[in-house]
Design a protein around this motif. Structure first.
Motif, short mmCIF file in Angstrom:
data_model
loop_
_atom_site.label_atom_id
_atom_site.label_comp_id
_atom_site.label_asym_id
_atom_site.label_seq_id
_atom_site.Cartn_x
_atom_site.Cartn_y
_atom_site.Cartn_z
N THR A 201 0.33 -1.25 -0.20
CA THR A 201 0.38 0.02 0.12
C THR A 201 0.72 1.15 -0.04
O THR A 201 0.30 2.66 -0.41
CB THR A 201 -0.40 -0.15 1.31
OG1 THR A 201 -1.91 -1.47 0.83
CG2 THR A 201 -1.72 0.77 1.24
N GLU A 202 1.76 0.99 0.75
CA GLU A 202 2.79 2.27 1.12
C GLU A 202 3.79 2.36 -0.13
O GLU A 202 3.80 3.70 -0.98
CB GLU A 202 4.10 2.18 1.64
CG GLU A 202 3.22 2.45 3.24
CD GLU A 202 4.42 2.39 4.26
OE1 GLU A 202 6.00 2.42 3.82
OE2 GLU A 202 4.26 2.13 5.58
N LEU A 204 2.52 1.75 -3.85
CA LEU A 204 1.38 2.04 -4.80
C LEU A 204 0.62 3.53 -4.33
O LEU A 204 0.72 4.15 -5.17
CB LEU A 204 -0.09 1.18 -3.62
CG LEU A 204 -1.63 1.74 -4.79
CD1 LEU A 204 -1.28 1.37 -6.18
CD2 LEU A 204 -2.68 1.27 -3.87
N TYR A 205 1.15 4.37 -2.65
CA TYR A 205 1.07 5.71 -2.73
C TYR A 205 1.86 6.54 -3.41
O TYR A 205 1.72 7.08 -4.07
CB TYR A 205 0.50 5.61 -0.76
CG TYR A 205 -1.00 5.91 -1.05
CD1 TYR A 205 -2.26 5.39 -1.20
CD2 TYR A 205 -1.33 4.96 0.54
CE1 TYR A 205 -3.12 5.35 -1.26
CE2 TYR A 205 -2.50 5.15 0.89
CZ TYR A 205 -3.55 4.51 -0.01
OH TYR A 205 -4.93 4.67 1.08
N PHE A 208 1.95 6.42 -6.69
CA PHE A 208 0.62 7.26 -7.97
C PHE A 208 1.48 8.96 -7.16
O PHE A 208 0.87 10.20 -7.85
CB PHE A 208 -0.33 7.38 -7.32
CG PHE A 208 -1.55 6.11 -8.07
CD1 PHE A 208 -1.58 6.28 -9.53
CD2 PHE A 208 -1.65 4.87 -7.45
CE1 PHE A 208 -2.26 5.48 -10.31
CE2 PHE A 208 -2.09 3.65 -7.43
CZ PHE A 208 -2.82 4.17 -9.52
N GLU A 209 2.44 9.00 -6.15
CA GLU A 209 2.51 10.62 -6.21
C GLU A 209 2.89 11.06 -7.11
O GLU A 209 3.49 12.32 -7.90
CB GLU A 209 2.67 10.67 -4.69
CG GLU A 209 1.69 10.58 -3.05
CD GLU A 209 2.57 10.71 -2.10
OE1 GLU A 209 4.04 11.06 -2.13
OE2 GLU A 209 1.48 10.44 -1.18
#
Length: 324
Positions: A201-202, A204-205, A208-209
């Motif tokens: 998840t980290e 993933l963020y 996208f950032e």
């Protein structure tokens, strides 16, 4: 006892030497590739939407039958499913993990056409039973190396046992404008190159950032290039040669227009008003002067206006001559 349990858990966390658990070895599914990472996918509301309601017009779906060949339900495919599963199967070992009964999930997988791309299907028998009819999915029971395993599901309930490996997606219920696979595919290509996918998840963020920053940088560059002050406008610029050519053409057009109007006006005035004396000269002079003011810029209407002025002036001059 506690020591033995810890060793068992440690073995499961690092992965089993014998490979992942196989529960359908006789099924025509792909082989497990140790050189690939693993993508564990939920079925209902993640890949497809299983429903008894008839799909809306334009929806892509399959009909799921039971063991007796009778209708069971519709499986509406999430937009882009076929392309997604084909590409992911080239990057990952793919398996299905669901809390449905095995016979039902196998029928659905085959009806949708997923079986050529997956190596295993896991049902509620491989889940942890929490209470009556409530199950929790756990990757620990499946023998995967968690450092190379990603789990996608629409329920946060199932993420609890593997929070570092999960991607929580929005539940799919037949929406035609869904873009889940389109958005996740670039990230999954990216993370497939990592030695350790955790924490998914980290990453993933962060991914996208970084993409958003890159897009913002590109937008600023385009804006900078399109700023006239920078002399780099994206709009087609007229060169100096083109501007000069345009000016020459405009001058020629004006001269031609003036010449034609002036000649026409002169002939009309001479034919209609054949005056002798100074009044005739005055009317012609006034007519030519008027054509200079209107002929080239305002067209035929202005020319006729000048003609009326000439006619009125000539009539006034005639009356003055007669009175004298």
């Amino acid at each position: 006892m506690e020591s033995a349990l810890s060793q068992k858990q440690a073995k499961q966390i690092t992965g089993s030497k014998s490979g992942p658990l196989r529960v359908n070895p006789d099924k025509h599914m792909t082989k497990f590739d140790e050189n690939k990472k693993t993508l564990v996918l939920d079925l209902d509301k993640t890949l497809v939407y299983l429903t008894l309601e008839a799909p809306t017009k334009g929806a892509e779906y399959s009909t799921v039958l039971d063991e007796e060949g009778k209708f069971r339900r519709y499986a509406i495919k999430r937009p882009g499913l076929e392309r997604f599963i084909k590409e992911m199967s080239s990057l990952f070992n793919i398996c299905i993990l669901t809390s449905m009964k095995m016979k039902h999930v196998i029928n659905a997988v085959e009806a949708v056409g997923l079986d050529p791309y997956i190596f295993e299907v896991y049902s509620r028998d491989e889940c942890v039973k929490v209470s009556e009819n409530i199950y929790m999915k756990s990757l620990l029971k499946l023998g995967f190396d968690l450092s190379t395993t990603i789990f996608m599901d629409d329920s946060s309930h199932h993420m609890r046992s593997q929070p570092l490996n999960g991607i929580l997606v929005q539940a799919f219920t037949g929406e035609k404008n869904d873009r889940c696979f389109e958005l996740l595919t670039p990230f999954l290509r990216y993370i497939a190159t990592h030695a350790d996918v955790r924490p998914v998840t980290e990453k993933l963020y962060a991914y996208f950032e970084s993409q958003e920053k890159e897009q913002e940088k590109t937008r600023k560059q385009k804006k900078h290039k399109s700023d006239p002050k920078n002399g780099m406008s994206l709009i087609a610029e007229v060169t100096e040669e083109e501007e000069e050519l345009q000016r020459d053409n405009e001058i020629k057009r004006r001269k031609k227009s003036f010449s034609a109007n002036s000649s026409f006006e002169k002939n009309v005035v001479i034919k209609q008003f054949d005056f002798e004396s100074k009044s005739t000269g005055a009317s012609l002079s006034l007519s030519k002067t008027s054509s200079l003011s209107f002929g080239s810029d305002q067209g035929t209407d202005s020319f006729f206006s000048s003609l009326e002025i000439a006619k009125t002036s000539s009539m006034k001059s005639t009356k003055q001559v007669s009175a004298q």
